[in-house]
Design a protein around this motif. Structure first.
Motif, short mmCIF file in Angstrom:
data_model
loop_
_atom_site.label_atom_id
_atom_site.label_comp_id
_atom_site.label_asym_id
_atom_site.label_seq_id
_atom_site.Cartn_x
_atom_site.Cartn_y
_atom_site.Cartn_z
N ILE B 53 0.85 -1.20 0.00
CA ILE B 53 0.00 0.00 0.00
C ILE B 53 0.89 1.25 0.00
O ILE B 53 0.70 2.16 -0.82
CB ILE B 53 -0.96 0.00 1.21
CG1 ILE B 53 -2.00 -1.11 1.06
CG2 ILE B 53 -1.67 1.36 1.34
CD1 ILE B 53 -2.99 -1.22 2.20
N GLY B 54 1.88 1.28 0.87
CA GLY B 54 2.79 2.42 0.93
C GLY B 54 3.52 2.63 -0.39
O GLY B 54 3.58 3.74 -0.92
N GLU B 56 2.77 1.55 -3.42
CA GLU B 56 1.91 1.92 -4.54
C GLU B 56 1.48 3.38 -4.45
O GLU B 56 1.46 4.09 -5.46
CB GLU B 56 0.67 1.01 -4.57
CG GLU B 56 0.97 -0.41 -5.04
CD GLU B 56 1.43 -0.45 -6.48
OE1 GLU B 56 0.93 0.33 -7.29
OE2 GLU B 56 2.32 -1.27 -6.79
N LEU B 57 1.12 3.81 -3.25
CA LEU B 57 0.70 5.22 -3.10
C LEU B 57 1.85 6.14 -3.48
O LEU B 57 1.66 7.11 -4.21
CB LEU B 57 0.24 5.49 -1.66
CG LEU B 57 -1.10 4.85 -1.27
CD1 LEU B 57 -1.45 5.18 0.17
CD2 LEU B 57 -2.22 5.32 -2.20
N CYS B 58 3.07 5.84 -3.01
CA CYS B 58 4.22 6.68 -3.35
C CYS B 58 4.48 6.68 -4.84
O CYS B 58 4.77 7.72 -5.43
CB CYS B 58 5.46 6.21 -2.61
SG CYS B 58 5.58 6.94 -0.98
N ARG B 60 2.45 6.33 -7.17
CA ARG B 60 1.43 7.12 -7.86
C ARG B 60 1.66 8.63 -7.75
O ARG B 60 1.23 9.39 -8.62
CB ARG B 60 0.05 6.77 -7.32
CG ARG B 60 -0.56 5.64 -8.10
CD ARG B 60 -1.68 4.94 -7.41
NE ARG B 60 -2.18 3.87 -8.26
CZ ARG B 60 -1.52 2.75 -8.53
NH1 ARG B 60 -0.32 2.57 -8.06
NH2 ARG B 60 -2.05 1.82 -9.31
N ILE B 61 2.30 9.07 -6.69
CA ILE B 61 2.58 10.50 -6.59
C ILE B 61 4.04 10.76 -6.93
O ILE B 61 4.66 11.72 -6.48
CB ILE B 61 2.20 11.07 -5.20
CG1 ILE B 61 2.81 10.23 -4.08
CG2 ILE B 61 0.69 11.14 -5.05
CD1 ILE B 61 2.57 10.79 -2.68
N GLY B 68 7.47 4.60 0.59
CA GLY B 68 6.15 4.12 0.96
C GLY B 68 6.25 2.92 1.89
O GLY B 68 5.44 2.78 2.82
#
Lengths: 467, 467
Positions: B53-54, B56-58, B60-61, B68
């Motif tokens: 999760i960490g 993937e979120l990183c 994406r930004i 992440g």
């Protein structure tokens, strides 16, 4: 070296700079921590070398490499070199050559050696358990539900008979004939059930017969066999855990094992498209492998929580993911993970085996040898009977099918390991099972070569290249 | 479930059938063992979910996924959810959400929970350490000795200045300006040294500038930088271990670190053709990976035995094997192994970080925040100075080179983890280093985009497809 100092068992309630450097006591704790990693690294070096030397030697004399890993484990284990020994068997740091070596090459002191030895045993044990979890995940991934169904009644008849005949024969024979108590008798009988898919498929490929009628039935039966074997393992393991054999208990376990397997596969089929969709959306490294392992480990945990085996959950996860478009990619990624973890399991099984009980010059050992001889006979006859259950197909070589089912491999060794670690098997019975696994796989390849002649040159050539 | 019962700490000197079922005490020991595996599986599920999760979120930004993973660790760790906590920090089973969950879903009892909690912490800690060992092995494998030499004096000048400037600036500033004791000051200064090859290369690729003059110098300098950073890490770690800074000690460590690296590379070059020849002769699964890991783990052990870091041995093994014909094949096989082990390290680093110390409403925390601000300024200025050491090349964008070196990644986090676990860093200093790593990587990509305009469309398009 440094960052692992915190593993030390002393509780550091508040991390203050230099606190670890302040006192002599804490320096000991510090040495402790950094040396656990060193001892684990050395143990892994010993395990990998033993597994590779054993595996390579076996592969050169046309035997399954997994037997070599087991024998390699025996060589570095308690029976021979004493490199890899485990605290639970009553061994101390002094019995471990690795600890002696660490004491000579590092600043490990006898006072802390025992704590390092115990921690190392704990870590290696968990690594070997993760090894079986990954192995069964991989077997599930390589299994094919559709193939399981397609090979139809012939394979099913062979599989069911091939599980029941040696199980009943072995259990009854040990219980009534040899006076073995009920639970170890059931366990040893159960260890006779599962054919090794890997070994059988390899032998068939070497003969160029993988795609013959006989080959297809053998593989199909071996796959069903494997699932049955795992259910039998779960049932037997739970029986040992609850300590008695009650029909209601057996029914409960068969139902819960079946329900878990069928349930996770049905539910998994709904979840797996979601998992695949999620993986396709991910952009970071390891997206497929980690997502799959989260699924496998979660199912392994659930299986444990409902009193089944962790490995059953991993196997179910493999079966579910084998149905997705990601199967091939995932199989490729699981290979290196299995390569580093699975040998830890087989080598540990070998290392824990005290072959001393098989020394025939010691009168008390003769029991184990007699048990082994009996198990081998039942193992061979049970599968040959299974081959002859094939009906309405006079064109099929029934003897070859039975012989093809003889080799017991991974699952048989899992039984030996599980039984040994649970304390359900006496050393004699455990050694007898391992000798049975080794001998059935020794016997099968040449025997199969006799009853199922090598295929036409072209087919054999192709399969050699594939192998 | 069953076969892991032997992990229990009680010593079973003689395995007798049913012995484990005989008494209530032993049943407790039994529960212990089977639940350690369950708790490790649950911890891994939590770690993998947090890392994905960490990450993937990183991603994406447009930030490095490794950040992440770290933040994911913070979320499941002691700072937020309390899923993954470690006994060494003074936590008990009651502080661990995973233990609470186990108690509710299995037959784990409060009496045995503490032992399971400790064993789980030990296993996860060793897994995370194996994670850094594999990470540094992989970094070594991806490094290229010849490339290191080819990029020549320009890259070397940038690298050396880029290590010395932030190291001296950071250490001196903390020691004289902030009154930080010598060893943590040296450690924090050292954490400022190494540029992240992965992050820098990724940013350059996104800009389509990987093959520009500037890009080549940055990558070359980052590679040298990484080796220097590892030597610095070994030196600093050993200094902490012996507890004092003596010039003779520093010289001894620099010489032994250098001699170990150079020695293993020279000796390794003689050994590696032998290893490759052996692998080519092998016929069983995992031949390349296991042989390579035996080499890497053995060197890691030797490095530990001569008071260096295990990771330095693994890095040297990677550099040696990178020179062989097997490099590409080995890199591919190491990827899944790194994928399952490396996140354990980064998530654990995050989980151990108590971000509470950065709460500015608590007066005593302001120190950490001020330290972080100082470290960030030194980290950026130190690398920009390094860019301007390029001589005789007026055509080169020197500012871009400095900016390209700003992101600190894996090695910086390794410093934070090593320092935190060794107790050498105060929580404030550790948190300041992590904030520095996070912010330098936050700042670098947009900054680099400003000073080094995107390349012509074609080149940029190609690199986007590659990414």
């Amino acid at each position: 070296m440094i960052f692992d100092q915190l593993i030390s068992r002393s509780v550091i309630t508040d991390i203050i700079p230099f606190s670890l450097l302040a006192t002599a006591e804490e320096e000991t704790a510090q040495a402790d921590g950094s040396l656990i990693l060193a001892s684990v690294l050395l143990s892994l070096v010993a395990i990998y070398i033993a597994s590779k030397i054993g595996g390579e030697l076996c592969s050169r004399i046309n035997l399954p490499p997994v037997l070599g890993e087991l024998v390699g484990g025996v060589v570095i284990g308690v029976s021979v070199l004493g490199l890899l020994v485990f605290p639970e068997t009553g061994a101390t740091a002094e019995d471990s050559l690795i600890m002696t070596f660490l004491e000579k090459t590092t600043d490990l002191e006898p006072g802390t050696a025992e704590a390092v030895f115990e921690a190392q045993g704990e870590v290696i044990t968990i690594l070997s358990e993760l090894g079986v979890v990954i192995l069964l995940f991989e077997i599930g991934l390589e299994s094919d539900l559709k193939e399981l169904l397609r090979v139809g009644p012939q394979a099913a008849a062979v599989a069911v008979t091939g599980v029941i005949a040696p199980f009943v024969g072995g259990t009854a024979g040990l219980y009534y004939g040899f006076g073995v108590p009920a639970i170890p008798a059931v366990f040893a009988g159960a260890a006779l059930t599962a054919t090794s898919i890997g070994i059988t498929a390899k032998v068939l490929a070497e003969l160029g017969r993988l795609n013959s009628k006989e080959g297809q039935i053998i593989i199909g039966a071996a796959v069903i066999d494997d699932v049955l074997g795992i259910i039998v393992l779960a049932v037997v393991a739970s029986l040992i855990k609850t300590g008695n054999i009650e029909v209601s208990n057996i029914i409960y376990l068969v139902v819960s094992a079946g329900a878990f397997l069928v349930g996770t596969i049905l539910v998994g089929r709904f979840i797996s498209p979601f998992l695949v969709g999620m993986v396709n959306e991910m952009k970071t490294r390891g997206e497929l492998l980690l997502t799959s392992l989260v699924f496998a480990f979660a199912l392994a945990y659930i299986a444990t929580a409902i009193n089944l085996e962790a490995i059953l959950g991993a196997f179910a996860a493999g079966l579910v993911l084998a149905e997705t478009e990601k199967r091939k990619e995932l199989e490729e990624q699981v290979v290196p993970v299995a390569d580093i973890l699975v040998p830890v399991f087989f080598v540990c099984v070998g290392a824990r085996t005290d072959l001393g009980v098989l020394n025939p010059t010691v009168p008390s050992n003769r029991e184990g040898l007699i048990l082994a001889a009996f198990l081998i006979v039942v193992a061979i006859i049970g599968k040959i009977i299974a081959g002859f259950t094939i009906f309405g197909r006079p064109d099929i070589n029934k003897l070859a099918i039975g012989v093809g089912m003889i080799p017991r491999g991974e699952v048989g060794l899992v039984f030996a390991g599980v039984g040994s670690a649970s304390g359900a098997l006496s050393p004699a019975t455990e050694a007898a099972i391992i000798v049975m696994v080794i001998l059935t796989t020794f016997v099968a390849p040449p025997f199969l070569r006799v009853v199922l002649p090598e295929a036409a040159e072209t087919e054999a050539e192709t399969s050699k290249q594939e192998g």
